[in-house]
Design an enzyme around this catalytic site. Structure first.
Site, short mmCIF file in Angstrom:
data_model
loop_
_atom_site.label_atom_id
_atom_site.label_comp_id
_atom_site.label_asym_id
_atom_site.label_seq_id
_atom_site.Cartn_x
_atom_site.Cartn_y
_atom_site.Cartn_z
N HIS A 32 4.25 0.89 2.80
CA HIS A 32 5.55 0.89 3.02
C HIS A 32 6.11 2.05 3.75
O HIS A 32 6.73 1.83 4.69
CB HIS A 32 6.25 0.35 1.89
CG HIS A 32 8.05 0.44 2.01
ND1 HIS A 32 8.67 -0.35 1.77
CD2 HIS A 32 8.78 1.50 1.82
CE1 HIS A 32 9.91 -0.10 1.92
NE2 HIS A 32 10.00 1.37 1.77
N GLU A 33 5.96 3.11 3.19
CA GLU A 33 6.40 4.37 3.72
C GLU A 33 5.86 4.78 5.42
O GLU A 33 6.57 5.29 6.20
CB GLU A 33 5.84 5.53 2.95
CG GLU A 33 6.71 5.58 1.50
CD GLU A 33 8.25 5.51 1.65
OE1 GLU A 33 8.83 6.03 2.66
OE2 GLU A 33 8.94 4.78 0.81
N GLU A 60 14.71 -1.52 4.84
CA GLU A 60 13.79 -1.66 3.64
C GLU A 60 13.03 -2.96 3.71
O GLU A 60 11.86 -2.98 3.36
CB GLU A 60 14.56 -1.43 2.44
CG GLU A 60 14.93 0.00 2.28
CD GLU A 60 14.05 1.23 2.59
OE1 GLU A 60 12.99 0.86 1.86
OE2 GLU A 60 14.26 2.36 2.83
N HIS A 81 7.75 2.98 7.83
CA HIS A 81 8.94 3.51 8.32
C HIS A 81 8.63 4.50 9.65
O HIS A 81 9.46 4.62 10.42
CB HIS A 81 9.64 4.34 7.31
CG HIS A 81 10.36 3.66 6.28
ND1 HIS A 81 11.45 2.65 6.56
CD2 HIS A 81 10.40 3.51 4.92
CE1 HIS A 81 11.80 1.98 5.57
NE2 HIS A 81 11.14 2.57 4.45
#
Length: 306
Positions: A140-141, A215, A144
């Site tokens: 997930h990070e 997100e 980004h």
């Protein structure tokens, strides 16, 4: 940088629209300050210096604020190993790896681009997550970073930071130095404060709207990269519940950086905070991951950590 993270055209469109609107707001804000303060050199120099500092040193500022430090492979071999595998799978440069000694279980990515990015996790997160859950959070990070939305949020948040600083400066100037100013000066300062407060409110709303979508985009991209959306859903559920148990006084400092976190630092009863949250609700994120799990044909057992 082109990676194997699935591109998100809607995210790119939202980032472009948000930056365009904030750019117009920024130009209008600077013009208003120049007219009111009658010193374009001072306004432009200060605004440019603050923007440059936030862009070039955003990673250092975030790490300092969250008590994080860059760690080598010898200190955290498992953490480095997971990031190495994910970066190889995604075909993207490996960011610097950092760890914060905070008990609050969370993670964030920061940096102006993929070559100057940092992924930071807290020791509270490392203690709580199973390997598959940790992989989901790190994917997930990294998304980004791949989507470049970390840099966009860093630049976008600048206007709100500048407006907020001006509001505080004017407030304290009037509070402690009002007796030494004439009425006209006081009117100018109060007008500056009003304009700054309005700009802060508008930029706040624009950034919150972008943050909530980014997100969901990161959840989607991370789940598709690992192929285990249920592991990410498990991590989300676990960390959201654990953060709610952290004492409120320990969350106050962290809340200023909610836009960068994997899950927001909200207390037991978030109340009205939920309306202005930087993140979609847990239910919305879990619903999306459930749909992705169905699309991938993931069995329930496949999300369990081993």
């Amino acid at each position: 940088m082109r990676s194997r993270f699935q591109p998100d055209r809607r995210l790119n469109t939202r980032m472009g629209v948000t930056l365009f609107l904030l750019g117009l707001l920024y130009v209008a804000f600077v013009a208003a300050l120049i007219v009111l303060l009658k010193s374009w050199v001072l306004v432009v120099v200060i605004a440019a210096a603050l923007l440059g500092a936030q862009y070039w040193f955003s990673d250092r500022i975030a790490l300092f604020a969250m008590r994080g430090r860059i760690v080598e492979r010898e200190e955290y071999p498992q953490l480095h190993g997971v990031i190495d595998r994910l970066c190889a799978t995604a075909d993207m440069p490996k960011p610097a790896v950092a760890v914060s000694g905070m008990e609050m279980p969370n993670a964030f990515a920061t940096g102006r681009n993929a070559d100057h990015a940092v992924v930071c996790v807290t020791t509270g997160l490392l203690r709580r997550l199973e390997p598959a859950e940790l992989e989901g959070v790190l994917a997930h990070e990294l998304s980004h970073v791949a989507h470049r939305d970390v840099a966009v949020i860093t630049v976008a948040s600048f206007l709100g930071v500048l407006a907020g600083l001006i509001v505080r400066f004017v407030f304290y100037s009037q509070l402690f130095g009002g007796g030494r100013r004439d009425q006209n000066t006081a009117v100018v300062f109060m007008t500056v404060m009003g304009v700054s407060a309005a700009v802060y409110a508008l930029s706040f709303l624009l950034i919150r709207a972008l943050c909530r979508y980014r997100e969901l985009a990161a959840d989607r991209a991370g789940a598709m990269l690992t192929g285990r959306p249920s592991a990410l859903a498990s991590a989300l559920t676990k960390l959201t519940g654990d953060i709610a148990k952290i004492p409120t006084r320990d969350l106050r400092t962290a809340q200023a950086f909610n836009a960068f976190y994997f899950t927001p630092a909200l207390g037991r009863t978030p109340g009205i905070q939920r309306l202005f949250s930087t993140h979609p609700s847990l239910e919305e994120r879990l619903d999306q991951l459930g749909r992705i799990s169905g699309e991938l044909g993931e069995s329930p057992a496949s999300g369990e950590a081993g």
